[in-house]
Design a protein around this motif. Sequence first.
Motif, PDB file in Angstrom:
ATOM      1  N   LEU A 188       0.813  -0.970   0.064  1.00  0.00           N
ATOM      2  CA  LEU A 188       0.012   0.080  -0.168  1.00  0.00           C
ATOM      3  C   LEU A 188       0.879   1.242  -0.152  1.00  0.00           C
ATOM      4  O   LEU A 188       0.289   2.239  -0.386  1.00  0.00           O
ATOM      5  N   GLU A 199      -5.044   7.930   5.755  1.00  0.00           N
ATOM      6  CA  GLU A 199      -5.185   7.511   4.697  1.00  0.00           C
ATOM      7  C   GLU A 199      -5.113   6.004   4.348  1.00  0.00           C
ATOM      8  O   GLU A 199      -5.528   5.198   3.824  1.00  0.00           O
ATOM      9  N   ARG A 202      -7.614   3.953   6.495  1.00  0.00           N
ATOM     10  CA  ARG A 202      -8.733   3.993   5.724  1.00  0.00           C
ATOM     11  C   ARG A 202      -8.797   3.071   4.574  1.00  0.00           C
ATOM     12  O   ARG A 202      -9.664   2.021   4.386  1.00  0.00           O
ATOM     13  N   ARG A 203      -7.477   2.796   3.684  1.00  0.00           N
ATOM     14  CA  ARG A 203      -7.359   1.982   2.696  1.00  0.00           C
ATOM     15  C   ARG A 203      -7.388   0.332   3.107  1.00  0.00           C
ATOM     16  O   ARG A 203      -8.154  -0.395   2.623  1.00  0.00           O
ATOM     17  N   GLU A 206     -10.783  -0.639   4.039  1.00  0.00           N
ATOM     18  CA  GLU A 206     -11.697  -0.558   2.925  1.00  0.00           C
ATOM     19  C   GLU A 206     -11.392  -2.150   2.156  1.00  0.00           C
ATOM     20  O   GLU A 206     -12.324  -2.673   1.907  1.00  0.00           O
ATOM     21  N   TYR A 224      -4.516  -1.935  -6.403  1.00  0.00           N
ATOM     22  CA  TYR A 224      -4.045  -1.062  -5.516  1.00  0.00           C
ATOM     23  C   TYR A 224      -2.576  -1.206  -5.303  1.00  0.00           C
ATOM     24  O   TYR A 224      -1.904  -0.231  -4.569  1.00  0.00           O
TER      25      TYR A 224
END
Length: 323
Positions: A188, A199, A202-203, A206, A224
């Motif tokens: 990531l 951020e 959050r990713r 998700e 991603y």
Amino acid sequence: MKCLWAFFAVAAVLLTFVPFAGARPEVVDRIVAVVNDDIIRLREVDRQLEPVRKQLESRNLSEEQMREQLYEARMQLIDELINETLADQQIEEAGIQVGKAEVDAAIEQVKQRNRYTDERLRQALEMQGMSMEQYRSELRHQILRSRLVNRKVKSSIVITDEDIQRYYEDHPENYGSSPRYKLRNILLAGPDKDTNDPEIRRRINEIREQVNEGSSFGKMAEKYSLAPNADEGGELGEFAVNDLARDLRSVIGDLEEGEVSGGVETRQGIQLFYVEKIIEPPSEPLESAAAEIEEKLYNEQVDEKYRAWLESLRENAHIRVFR
């Protein structure tokens, strides 16, 4: 030799500070050990100690605990470097050499045995916390050491059928069900980020939620992931837990089939790991395990006799450690 020791003792002090006009003396480097005619420098010790330092810093130790454990690790490392220096001296004295082509050939054998491409080998090394350059250096060292050991200790080693049978019976965990994990990953962010970044958090949440709801981890890796294997859906291959880098073993070992890890901070950056499948191999009979056991017992005896040989070298060497 005494004169040489005296020179190094003085040099160990003088090399600590390098004064120059208009500035205060600066700590640059110093000698931490003398091994016959060779020296071990502080910068080499600190370079190899850095991963240990980072690991200790992540454990929230007190200042005193940090100092004590770092000192213990430093002295252990210096002791290992002394042994390596003694072995290197014997290798040089015997004229043993290993060229680039021989290291290349050893790497090709590893790739063929595991059916690896260059990229897959690099990924496997990264999972174990190693770079290709470190792996090449380690292979070269192993070949040199093997040739030295061939000359010094191997001729006296014998492994019997009884030794093999006894080991097989005493270690059922090695030849029973040892699961292998088919893994995928998503990179990531690089090592400049951490899992506390809003951020990134959050990713992570998700992706994990989507996988839990039935979405394809491979498709999300393609979308991603920043890793080179993104186009392959983050495929990493199959690994036993003990094949993984130490800091990943508990992460992967705690996952069930179809589960995604939380964000893991690795040398490459923040990653998610997905267990696509857990493979339970059948128990292995003695007949098929015998060659592997013989090699293992042989290597253990080589290591034991090699350590004893190193001890004899140490007893006859001029060694001094500057604490």
